[in-house]
Design a protein around this motif. Structure first.
Motif, short mmCIF file in Angstrom:
data_model
loop_
_atom_site.label_atom_id
_atom_site.label_comp_id
_atom_site.label_asym_id
_atom_site.label_seq_id
_atom_site.Cartn_x
_atom_site.Cartn_y
_atom_site.Cartn_z
N THR A 163 -26.85 11.05 -75.14
CA THR A 163 -25.73 10.66 -74.75
C THR A 163 -24.44 12.12 -74.40
O THR A 163 -23.46 12.00 -73.97
CB THR A 163 -24.48 10.26 -76.15
OG1 THR A 163 -24.71 11.06 -77.18
CG2 THR A 163 -25.37 8.86 -76.56
N ALA A 165 -23.55 14.46 -76.39
CA ALA A 165 -22.60 14.44 -77.63
C ALA A 165 -23.04 15.69 -78.21
O ALA A 165 -23.98 15.79 -78.76
CB ALA A 165 -22.17 13.29 -78.42
N GLN A 167 -21.67 18.80 -81.31
CA GLN A 167 -20.70 19.08 -82.47
C GLN A 167 -21.01 20.54 -82.79
O GLN A 167 -22.12 20.69 -83.10
CB GLN A 167 -20.52 18.24 -83.57
CG GLN A 167 -19.74 18.66 -84.53
CD GLN A 167 -19.78 17.79 -85.71
OE1 GLN A 167 -20.53 16.87 -85.75
NE2 GLN A 167 -18.80 18.14 -86.75
N PRO A 440 -24.08 8.47 -83.03
CA PRO A 440 -22.91 9.38 -82.64
C PRO A 440 -22.73 10.62 -83.42
O PRO A 440 -23.41 10.96 -84.49
CB PRO A 440 -21.68 8.30 -83.24
CG PRO A 440 -22.17 7.51 -84.20
CD PRO A 440 -23.58 7.19 -84.16
N LYS A 443 -16.84 14.81 -84.08
CA LYS A 443 -16.34 15.93 -83.80
C LYS A 443 -15.27 16.27 -84.71
O LYS A 443 -14.47 15.40 -85.09
CB LYS A 443 -15.87 16.04 -82.40
CG LYS A 443 -17.02 16.15 -81.37
CD LYS A 443 -16.38 16.08 -80.05
CE LYS A 443 -17.43 16.42 -78.83
NZ LYS A 443 -18.45 15.53 -78.80
N ARG A 448 -12.98 18.64 -80.76
CA ARG A 448 -12.33 17.77 -79.88
C ARG A 448 -11.41 18.71 -78.67
O ARG A 448 -11.22 18.34 -77.58
CB ARG A 448 -11.13 16.87 -80.38
CG ARG A 448 -11.93 15.90 -81.36
CD ARG A 448 -10.93 14.79 -81.81
NE ARG A 448 -11.87 13.79 -82.76
CZ ARG A 448 -11.27 13.93 -84.19
NH1 ARG A 448 -10.50 14.86 -84.58
NH2 ARG A 448 -12.03 13.18 -85.05
N SER A 451 -14.57 20.69 -76.78
CA SER A 451 -15.57 20.05 -76.34
C SER A 451 -15.98 20.30 -74.91
O SER A 451 -17.10 20.30 -74.45
CB SER A 451 -15.79 18.71 -76.76
OG SER A 451 -14.63 17.89 -76.35
#
Length: 465
Positions: A163, A165, A167, A440, A443, A448, A451
């Motif tokens: 994905t 994503a 963090q 998932p 964050k 946020r 990112s």
């Protein structure tokens, strides 16, 4: 909640979400509404759900844009849990992750490639990180999530390669001490946890600690169960072994596992592995394997540094590197744990080093089994990573697949890399297995805001530097 009740709950939520979307956004994107309406007329909701549960991750990510009800469905915990539990009729071909420095001093690239085809697909770039100090902490993802560490910042990162994503975890305490970190998954909360086992300063062994990071938190916290004082000697051995030999903990069966190095203990340890329950946050142990004789703690450091843990076929395994043992035996052995309670171990594979295989695996300073790909039959191959020090900060890193039935070793990746050692004894790994997942990555407020500069998705195909 059973899978059947979860399905009913998801279907009810999906229908209600679709109804509310139609009421609140009556004129929003008529074509998308028409597509969903046609699907609902042709197929019942429960059958649509069964189809969606069997789609590849790439399709799920694209279908989030169909409508708000589907976006909400794919983000729900119940759907993610069912998606992870549903067996796919056609397993995805195995892939590998490769982390490589870019031409910039503040960026690192993440690639994927297939063991059967040396093609590098650029997934994205990590910006605002070190050029040659980023390492993959664990050689196998945990439910599709990977853990990276930048020793220069210093900082940990959790990311989902499928994905994209990312963090960045909060700053951690006890900097400067030896520590070993691992990524695990809590099946009850369906969220990951990052765990650090931290070595106290001698002789103040009671300062050996364990701290945990959970998604959404703004700091690390002590493990709920704490580290019993009686475990400090074994914990110190496990952390030193992990730190000096770049041997991370392994996640399997709901536990993180650290391997104890017997040569760092005063007497033969009764346990070979320290376990940490990710859900309960308590420590346990696994009994020593049969090859740990009464003299095992008398081995030299060079004779014991090659032993490491690996997860293969959902089982915890110990790899014995016998290349430096006396009498000399050109062998790698893989022992699997049969039962946690009894501590029974069984020899799973023996890789005899002779001929072509011996010439390749005899010289490297580091040889690590990082997992396996393929099925349990003739298609199964063992993934082996090697590292050989060339000059100064240059290391020759290679990745192989080994067919244990035909005893054939094939090269997947061969690269010369530069490492910022940061007082480490050995360079870390930049290889990992790749696993598609929808889990998932949460964050924090700070993430946020940053990112967009932390991870940039890049399309195209290129090769690592």
């Amino acid at each position: 909640m059973t899978h059947g009740s979860k399905r009913k709950s998801i279907i009810q939520s999906y229908v209600e979400s679709a109804r509310m979307t139609a009421e609140v956004f009556p004129n929003n994107n008529k074509r998308k509404k028409a597509v969903v309406s046609v699907c609902s007329l042709l197929l019942p909701d429960d059958l649509i759900l069964e189809v969606l549960l069997r789609l590849p991750v790439k399709s799920i990510l694209r279908f989030r844009a169909v409508c708000r009800s589907w976006a909400a469905l794919f983000s729900s915990k119940d759907f993610l849990s069912l998606y992870m539990a549903t067996s796919k009729p056609v397993p995805a071909p195995p892939k590998l992750l490769v982390v490589s420095p870019t031409a910039r001093l503040d960026s690192t690239a993440v690639y994927s490639c297939s063991p059967s085809c040396p093609r590098y697909d650029l997934l994205f770039n990590f910006d605002c990180v070190g050029h040659d100090s980023v390492e993959v902490v664990m050689p196998k993802p945990c439910c599709g999530l990977n853990l990276l560490h930048d020793a220069d910042l210093p900082a940990f990162f959790v990311f989902n390669a499928a994905t994209r994503a990312v963090q960045r975890l909060p700053p951690y305490s006890f900097r400067g001490r030896q520590s070993s970190a691992g990524l695990g998954f809590d099946a009850r909360t369906r969220e990951y946890k990052v765990v650090r086992l931290i070595l106290g300063y001698f002789p103040d062994n009671d300062s050996t600690k364990c701290e945990v990071y959970t998604p959404g938190a703004d700091c690390w916290r002590p493990a709920a169960g704490g580290l019993p004082f009686s475990w400090t000697q074994f914990a110190a051995s496990a952390v030193t072994h992990s730190e000096m030999n770049k041997i991370p903990p392994v996640f399997a069966n709901g536990f993180l596992h650290w391997l104890i190095n017997p040569c760092l203990t005063v007497r033969r340890p009764r346990a070979a592995v320290i376990t940490f329950s990710v859900a309960e946050e308590t420590f346990g142990c696994v009994r020593s394997p049969p090859f740990w004789t009464s003299e095992v703690h008398l081995l030299s450091w060079s004779q014991s540094e090659g032993e490491h843990l690996v997860e293969m076929e959902n089982q915890l395994c110990i790899v014995r590197d016998l290349r430096n043992r006396i009498p000399l035996r050109s062998t790698l052995e893989i022992w699997r744990l049969l039962d946690y309670s009894s501590g029974d171990w069984s020899l799973m594979h023996r890789i005899d080093l002779f001929g072509h295989v011996e010439r390749i695996l005899r010289e490297p300073q580091v040889v690590r089994v990082i997992g396996s790909v393929g099925n349990c039959g003739s298609g199964k191959k063992i993934i082996i990573a090697t590292s050989e020090h060339k000059v100064y900060d240059k290391f020759q890193k290679k990745l192989y697949t080994y067919d244990h039935i035909h005893q054939v070793l094939e090269t997947i990746i061969s690269t010369t890399e530069t490492y910022n050692m940061n007082n480490s004894f050995l360079p870390g790994s930049r290889f990992s297995l790749f696993e598609e997942s929808l889990v998932p990555v949460h964050k924090t407020i700070e993430d946020r805001a940053t990112s967009s500069t932390l991870a940039k998705v890049t399309k195209g195909t290129t090769a690592p530097n």
